[in-house]
Design a protein around this motif. Sequence first.
Motif, mmCIF file in Angstrom:
data_model
loop_
_atom_site.group_PDB
_atom_site.id
_atom_site.type_symbol
_atom_site.label_atom_id
_atom_site.label_comp_id
_atom_site.label_asym_id
_atom_site.label_seq_id
_atom_site.Cartn_x
_atom_site.Cartn_y
_atom_site.Cartn_z
ATOM 1 N N SER A 128 0.848 9.290 -5.705
ATOM 2 C CA SER A 128 1.157 10.675 -5.371
ATOM 3 C C SER A 128 2.231 11.278 -6.272
ATOM 4 C CB SER A 128 1.602 10.774 -3.910
ATOM 5 O OG SER A 128 2.783 10.038 -3.702
ATOM 6 N N GLY A 129 2.725 10.498 -7.235
ATOM 7 C CA GLY A 129 3.713 11.009 -8.170
ATOM 8 C C GLY A 129 5.139 10.963 -7.659
ATOM 9 N N GLN A 130 5.381 10.336 -6.511
ATOM 10 C CA GLN A 130 6.732 10.226 -5.968
ATOM 11 C C GLN A 130 7.551 9.170 -6.709
ATOM 12 O OE1 GLN A 130 6.632 9.687 -1.692
ATOM 13 N NE2 GLN A 130 4.739 10.862 -1.584
ATOM 14 N N VAL A 169 0.839 -1.202 0.000
ATOM 15 C CA VAL A 169 0.000 0.000 0.000
ATOM 16 C C VAL A 169 0.874 1.252 0.000
ATOM 17 C CG1 VAL A 169 -1.616 1.385 1.385
ATOM 18 C CG2 VAL A 169 -2.040 -1.059 1.037
ATOM 19 N N GLU A 170 1.904 1.256 0.830
ATOM 20 C CA GLU A 170 2.790 2.426 0.860
ATOM 21 C C GLU A 170 3.501 2.600 -0.482
ATOM 22 O OE1 GLU A 170 6.603 4.418 3.115
ATOM 23 O OE2 GLU A 170 6.141 2.313 3.498
ATOM 24 N N ASP A 171 3.953 1.506 -1.065
ATOM 25 C CA ASP A 171 4.609 1.569 -2.369
ATOM 26 C C ASP A 171 3.653 2.093 -3.439
ATOM 27 O OD1 ASP A 171 6.971 0.952 -4.019
ATOM 28 O OD2 ASP A 171 5.637 -0.545 -4.938
ATOM 29 N N ALA A 172 2.414 1.626 -3.404
ATOM 30 C CA ALA A 172 1.412 2.097 -4.369
ATOM 31 C C ALA A 172 1.120 3.583 -4.166
ATOM 32 C CB ALA A 172 0.124 1.288 -4.247
ATOM 33 N N PHE A 173 1.090 4.013 -2.911
ATOM 34 C CA PHE A 173 0.837 5.430 -2.646
ATOM 35 C C PHE A 173 1.901 6.314 -3.277
ATOM 36 C CE2 PHE A 173 1.443 9.273 -0.100
ATOM 37 C CZ PHE A 173 0.219 9.870 -0.316
#
Length: 119
Positions: free
Chosen positions: A67-69, A59-63
């Motif tokens: 978010s464009g990071q 989930v963090e990786d997908a975020f």
Amino acid sequence: MYMLNSEEYDPEKIDQTLEMLYIDRKNEFRELSVVLLSEKALKSMPNWKEFVLNFSLDVEDAFKTWSGQSPLAIGSPQKALTLLRQLGHDKTSMNQLAHLLNLSYNISCEFKEIYRRLK
């Protein structure tokens, strides 16, 4: 993707970090496990905490992509849909889904911080 299987993480430190995190976040792990795993799977799966942690890391990786990071990868749309479908199953509002996404994201961030401090 099983994030914990990457070379970035040491198996011994993963176990130690996970146990430390679980002490403080037991309720969050349980809440996510009920959503992600069936009752039968939960009872027969000795490594359910690692499963929840891997999901949270995803989930963090997908975020980061959302978010464009991070740049958009080939499998990003499928990954995003899979994560949202797993968490959104039987939910009746976006607030419920956002709550589970926040739990997952926070578990991932806290795991990484504890792991970093153990180095």
